[in-house]
Scaffold this motif. Sequence first.
Motif, PDB file in Angstrom:
ATOM      1  N   GLU A 119     -11.527  25.814 -18.483  1.00  0.00           N
ATOM      2  CA  GLU A 119     -12.241  27.006 -18.026  1.00  0.00           C
ATOM      3  C   GLU A 119     -11.479  28.297 -18.317  1.00  0.00           C
ATOM      4  OE1 GLU A 119     -14.863  25.730 -14.279  1.00  0.00           O
ATOM      5  OE2 GLU A 119     -12.706  25.560 -13.876  1.00  0.00           O
ATOM      6  N   GLY A 120     -10.729  28.313 -19.414  1.00  0.00           N
ATOM      7  CA  GLY A 120      -9.992  29.515 -19.785  1.00  0.00           C
ATOM      8  C   GLY A 120      -8.739  29.773 -18.968  1.00  0.00           C
ATOM      9  N   ARG A 121      -8.253  28.769 -18.229  1.00  0.00           N
ATOM     10  CA  ARG A 121      -7.055  28.939 -17.416  1.00  0.00           C
ATOM     11  C   ARG A 121      -6.153  27.730 -17.572  1.00  0.00           C
ATOM     12  NH1 ARG A 121      -8.458  26.706 -12.011  1.00  0.00           N
ATOM     13  NH2 ARG A 121      -7.012  28.161 -11.043  1.00  0.00           N
ATOM     14  N   THR A 122      -4.875  27.918 -17.270  1.00  0.00           N
ATOM     15  CA  THR A 122      -3.899  26.841 -17.326  1.00  0.00           C
ATOM     16  C   THR A 122      -3.190  26.741 -15.981  1.00  0.00           C
ATOM     17  OG1 THR A 122      -3.531  27.131 -19.702  1.00  0.00           O
ATOM     18  CG2 THR A 122      -1.818  25.978 -18.463  1.00  0.00           C
ATOM     19  N   VAL A 123      -3.126  25.533 -15.458  1.00  0.00           N
ATOM     20  CA  VAL A 123      -2.421  25.270 -14.204  1.00  0.00           C
ATOM     21  C   VAL A 123      -1.183  24.462 -14.554  1.00  0.00           C
ATOM     22  CG1 VAL A 123      -2.546  24.199 -11.933  1.00  0.00           C
ATOM     23  CG2 VAL A 123      -4.578  25.301 -12.903  1.00  0.00           C
ATOM     24  N   SER A 124       0.007  25.011 -14.283  1.00  0.00           N
ATOM     25  CA  SER A 124       1.251  24.374 -14.695  1.00  0.00           C
ATOM     26  C   SER A 124       2.134  24.107 -13.488  1.00  0.00           C
ATOM     27  CB  SER A 124       2.005  25.262 -15.682  1.00  0.00           C
ATOM     28  OG  SER A 124       3.219  24.653 -16.068  1.00  0.00           O
ATOM     29  N   ARG A 182      -2.089  18.038 -20.474  1.00  0.00           N
ATOM     30  CA  ARG A 182      -1.052  18.101 -21.496  1.00  0.00           C
ATOM     31  C   ARG A 182       0.183  17.299 -21.091  1.00  0.00           C
ATOM     32  NH1 ARG A 182      -1.850  24.619 -22.067  1.00  0.00           N
ATOM     33  NH2 ARG A 182      -3.682  24.590 -23.431  1.00  0.00           N
ATOM     34  N   PRO A 183       0.981  16.858 -22.068  1.00  0.00           N
ATOM     35  CA  PRO A 183       2.145  16.021 -21.759  1.00  0.00           C
ATOM     36  C   PRO A 183       3.245  16.744 -20.994  1.00  0.00           C
ATOM     37  CG  PRO A 183       2.037  16.525 -24.112  1.00  0.00           C
ATOM     38  CD  PRO A 183       0.755  16.985 -23.522  1.00  0.00           C
ATOM     39  N   ASP A 184       3.190  18.069 -20.892  1.00  0.00           N
ATOM     40  CA  ASP A 184       4.169  18.794 -20.081  1.00  0.00           C
ATOM     41  C   ASP A 184       3.746  18.888 -18.626  1.00  0.00           C
ATOM     42  OD1 ASP A 184       2.098  20.628 -20.169  1.00  0.00           O
ATOM     43  OD2 ASP A 184       3.312  22.287 -20.941  1.00  0.00           O
ATOM     44  N   GLY A 185       2.619  18.233 -18.265  1.00  0.00           N
ATOM     45  CA  GLY A 185       2.145  18.225 -16.889  1.00  0.00           C
ATOM     46  C   GLY A 185       1.103  19.268 -16.580  1.00  0.00           C
ATOM     47  N   SER A 186       0.874  20.206 -17.482  1.00  0.00           N
ATOM     48  CA  SER A 186      -0.099  21.262 -17.230  1.00  0.00           C
ATOM     49  C   SER A 186      -1.516  20.773 -17.513  1.00  0.00           C
ATOM     50  CB  SER A 186       0.215  22.500 -18.081  1.00  0.00           C
ATOM     51  OG  SER A 186       0.081  22.202 -19.466  1.00  0.00           O
ATOM     52  N   ALA A 187      -2.479  21.491 -16.960  1.00  0.00           N
ATOM     53  CA  ALA A 187      -3.897  21.207 -17.184  1.00  0.00           C
ATOM     54  C   ALA A 187      -4.567  22.495 -17.615  1.00  0.00           C
ATOM     55  CB  ALA A 187      -4.552  20.669 -15.923  1.00  0.00           C
ATOM     56  N   ALA A 188      -5.374  22.419 -18.670  1.00  0.00           N
ATOM     57  CA  ALA A 188      -6.047  23.599 -19.206  1.00  0.00           C
ATOM     58  C   ALA A 188      -7.548  23.359 -19.219  1.00  0.00           C
ATOM     59  CB  ALA A 188      -5.547  23.912 -20.618  1.00  0.00           C
ATOM     60  N   ASP A 237      -0.985  14.529 -29.776  1.00  0.00           N
ATOM     61  CA  ASP A 237       0.121  15.264 -29.161  1.00  0.00           C
ATOM     62  C   ASP A 237       0.441  14.765 -27.754  1.00  0.00           C
ATOM     63  OD1 ASP A 237      -1.983  16.208 -27.657  1.00  0.00           O
ATOM     64  OD2 ASP A 237      -1.581  18.332 -27.999  1.00  0.00           O
ATOM     65  N   GLY A 238      -0.236  13.688 -27.305  1.00  0.00           N
ATOM     66  CA  GLY A 238       0.015  13.145 -25.987  1.00  0.00           C
ATOM     67  C   GLY A 238      -0.904  13.677 -24.910  1.00  0.00           C
ATOM     68  N   TRP A 254       0.805  -1.221   0.000  1.00  0.00           N
ATOM     69  CA  TRP A 254       0.000   0.000   0.000  1.00  0.00           C
ATOM     70  C   TRP A 254       0.834   1.265   0.000  1.00  0.00           C
ATOM     71  CZ3 TRP A 254      -4.640  -0.097  -1.662  1.00  0.00           C
ATOM     72  CH2 TRP A 254      -5.509  -1.159  -1.388  1.00  0.00           C
ATOM     73  N   GLY A 255       2.083   1.182   0.412  1.00  0.00           N
ATOM     74  CA  GLY A 255       2.897   2.395   0.523  1.00  0.00           C
ATOM     75  C   GLY A 255       3.731   2.638  -0.708  1.00  0.00           C
ATOM     76  N   GLY A 256       3.273   3.536  -1.533  1.00  0.00           N
ATOM     77  CA  GLY A 256       4.017   3.901  -2.713  1.00  0.00           C
ATOM     78  C   GLY A 256       3.621   3.115  -3.946  1.00  0.00           C
ATOM     79  N   CYS A 257       4.370   3.273  -5.007  1.00  0.00           N
ATOM     80  CA  CYS A 257       4.046   2.643  -6.286  1.00  0.00           C
ATOM     81  C   CYS A 257       5.247   1.879  -6.818  1.00  0.00           C
ATOM     82  CB  CYS A 257       3.643   3.700  -7.319  1.00  0.00           C
ATOM     83  SG  CYS A 257       2.023   4.442  -7.042  1.00  0.00           S
ATOM     84  N   GLY A 258       4.999   0.636  -7.293  1.00  0.00           N
ATOM     85  CA  GLY A 258       6.038  -0.088  -8.010  1.00  0.00           C
ATOM     86  C   GLY A 258       6.461   0.695  -9.240  1.00  0.00           C
ATOM     87  N   THR A 259       5.480   1.081 -10.041  1.00  0.00           N
ATOM     88  CA  THR A 259       5.690   2.011 -11.146  1.00  0.00           C
ATOM     89  C   THR A 259       4.773   3.207 -10.924  1.00  0.00           C
ATOM     90  OG1 THR A 259       6.220   0.257 -12.731  1.00  0.00           O
ATOM     91  CG2 THR A 259       5.535   2.369 -13.629  1.00  0.00           C
ATOM     92  N   LEU A 260       5.338   4.387 -11.014  1.00  0.00           N
ATOM     93  CA  LEU A 260       4.538   5.595 -10.845  1.00  0.00           C
ATOM     94  C   LEU A 260       3.689   5.848 -12.084  1.00  0.00           C
ATOM     95  CD1 LEU A 260       7.357   7.682  -9.245  1.00  0.00           C
ATOM     96  CD2 LEU A 260       5.139   7.278  -8.164  1.00  0.00           C
ATOM     97  N   PRO A 261       2.453   6.260 -11.909  1.00  0.00           N
ATOM     98  CA  PRO A 261       1.606   6.544 -13.051  1.00  0.00           C
ATOM     99  C   PRO A 261       1.790   7.969 -13.555  1.00  0.00           C
ATOM    100  CG  PRO A 261       0.351   6.913 -11.070  1.00  0.00           C
ATOM    101  CD  PRO A 261       1.730   6.445 -10.630  1.00  0.00           C
ATOM    102  N   ARG A 262       1.332   8.199 -14.731  1.00  0.00           N
ATOM    103  CA  ARG A 262       1.061   9.570 -15.143  1.00  0.00           C
ATOM    104  C   ARG A 262      -0.217   9.979 -14.426  1.00  0.00           C
ATOM    105  NH1 ARG A 262       0.043  11.912 -21.329  1.00  0.00           N
ATOM    106  NH2 ARG A 262      -0.876  13.926 -20.699  1.00  0.00           N
TER     107      ARG A 262
END
Length: 260
Positions: A239-244, A231-237, A215-216, A100-108
Amino acid sequence: MSCIRDHGLTVSEDLAAVACHRAEQHQEWRFAQGENSFAALYHYKSRDFAVGSAAHYRWKEWGYQETVLHLRLGERPEAAVWINHPGETIQFGYSRPSFWGGCGTLPRVQQYRGVAVLDFSTFDEQPDFTHAWFPIGEFDESSVKGSLALARSGRGTMMLRGSTDFVVVKDGPSANAELRQYGRKTRWIVRVCEASNLAAAQDRFGALAVEDKEDGSLVVEDPEYGTVAFRPDGSAAAEGRTVSPKDFTVAGEVTMLAAN
């Protein structure tokens, strides 16, 4: 505690409203931790639920003891859910990562407000399933049918959608508290909301799906947020905004958002 006891630190009474959030607005927290801010953390909270994740954190790499998504429903701290890939198959073993503690392989894993996607692609020498801690006895009501799982505590309600059917573990230490998806590649969609019953949550979010773009990007059409592009760079877009995550700071930042 020592700062309060030994050094006279006083805590402003105004902080009680932050720690025990009861306002109608939702809180979106973004901050970084660790050496060189290696962990970008995103947290979304209402008076009825809280969900947080590690943003753009070592996707598809071997893990250690990281919990990359954790949520809580209602007033009961025991009504909590987290999702990971076990590092071993012995529940009380000594490995790191453990069962339960942690991940064998980390997910996206990517999150925007109350919606998140976890995409696992595990290695052949590792356990062949991913799983969620899903303590049925701690919820006011719950349901697991095929690839859809729902749970409610108070007005805090959650939906899980799997890329394969969920298997409810019925025996052993995690009986009636563990959901599994078998396979080397598994995907979990998480959606938390405020609802008075499971049917209301299923009606709103039961059709959520992920579209894989060339584009991933992973795109979710959410009934409240509209188009959410992870997005593949880790950001989320959305409601007219981007969280990076690259913009998260150690000082942290909170945004108050209207409940949809």
